[in-house]
Design a protein around this motif. Structure first.
Motif, PDB file in Angstrom:
ATOM      1  N   LYS A   6       0.955  -1.127  -0.015  1.00 32.75           N
ATOM      2  CA  LYS A   6      -0.028   0.012  -0.409  1.00 32.75           C
ATOM      3  C   LYS A   6       1.106   1.418   0.017  1.00 32.75           C
ATOM      4  CE  LYS A   6      -4.048  -1.600   2.165  1.00 32.75           C
ATOM      5  NZ  LYS A   6      -4.888  -1.966   3.145  1.00 32.75           N
ATOM      6  N   LYS A  10       0.833   2.040  -6.459  1.00 35.76           N
ATOM      7  CA  LYS A  10      -0.743   2.897  -7.033  1.00 35.76           C
ATOM      8  C   LYS A  10      -1.206   2.832  -8.354  1.00 35.76           C
ATOM      9  CE  LYS A  10      -0.077   5.944  -3.511  1.00 35.76           C
ATOM     10  NZ  LYS A  10      -0.480   5.313  -2.680  1.00 35.76           N
ATOM     11  N   ILE A  67      -3.394  -4.798  -4.311  1.00 37.37           N
ATOM     12  CA  ILE A  67      -4.328  -2.913  -4.566  1.00 37.37           C
ATOM     13  C   ILE A  67      -4.400  -3.710  -5.767  1.00 37.37           C
ATOM     14  CG2 ILE A  67      -2.465  -1.031  -4.860  1.00 37.37           C
ATOM     15  CD1 ILE A  67      -1.495  -2.169  -2.392  1.00 37.37           C
ATOM     16  N   SER A  70      -8.246  -3.152  -3.822  1.00 38.47           N
ATOM     17  CA  SER A  70      -8.454  -2.129  -2.869  1.00 38.47           C
ATOM     18  C   SER A  70      -8.271  -0.925  -3.608  1.00 38.47           C
ATOM     19  CB  SER A  70      -7.148  -2.391  -1.814  1.00 38.47           C
ATOM     20  OG  SER A  70      -5.775  -1.763  -2.356  1.00 38.47           O
ATOM     21  N   GLN A  71      -7.633  -0.247  -4.793  1.00 38.16           N
ATOM     22  CA  GLN A  71      -7.964   1.055  -5.059  1.00 38.16           C
ATOM     23  C   GLN A  71      -9.164   1.409  -5.764  1.00 38.16           C
ATOM     24  OE1 GLN A  71      -4.020   2.204  -5.928  1.00 38.16           O
ATOM     25  NE2 GLN A  71      -3.734   2.298  -3.818  1.00 38.16           N
ATOM     26  N   THR A  73     -12.064   1.887  -8.456  1.00 39.18           N
ATOM     27  CA  THR A  73     -13.126   2.622  -7.693  1.00 39.18           C
ATOM     28  C   THR A  73     -14.400   1.634  -8.431  1.00 39.18           C
ATOM     29  OG1 THR A  73     -13.638   4.106  -9.875  1.00 39.18           O
ATOM     30  CG2 THR A  73     -12.574   4.877  -8.422  1.00 39.18           C
TER      31      THR A  73
END
Length: 138
Positions: A6, A10, A67, A70-71, A73
């Motif tokens: 995390k 990104k 990741i 989790s990121q 939308t």
């Protein structure tokens, strides 16, 4: 490891949009985690924590996938499945993972399916079947 990921990874919106465009035009399935960029420090931190050099590529792919999910939308997730904006229903899946002593990871049988904000209490599916539903086969 997830905490490190995390900090050092990104979701790259440009790569995500390019993969989405390729998927729509050519019907090519691309690994979603290729849309995630990680700095070089992550590999070094993982290797410093344990002697996993022969598994580092596999570990990195799994961390990038975590990741990614989790990121991303809800709108991006819908788009990645080919759904148009304003679709009729929203589906959320909450998965649980077990980290073993040998630092391998297993998928727990406990998970939740949430459709339009309501949990499905009578779900008879297995967690592996839920994951298989993510991947469109042609």
């Amino acid at each position: 490891m997830l905490k490190l990921a995390k900090e050092h990874c990104k979701l790259n919106e440009a790569k995500f949009q390019e993969a989405l465009k390729n998927q729509r035009q050519n019907r090519i399935f691309e690994e979603k985690w290729k849309s995630v960029d990680c700095d070089d420090k992550l590999k070094g931190e993982i290797l410093k924590e344990s002697n996993t050099e022969i598994y580092i590529d596999s570990i990195m792919e799994r961390l990038k996938a975590a990741i990614y999910y989790s990121q991303i939308t809800a709108e991006q997730l819908d788009a990645s499945f080919g759904h148009k904006e304003g679709g009729s229903s929203k589906l959320a899946i909450e998965l649980n993972f077990i980290v073993n002593e040998g630092k391998s990871v297993n998928l727990s049988d406990k998970f939740k399916l949430i459709t339009n904000g309501k949990e499905d209490p009578v779900n008879k599916m297995k967690s592996k079947d839920v994951i298989a539903g993510f991947y469109e086969r042609q």
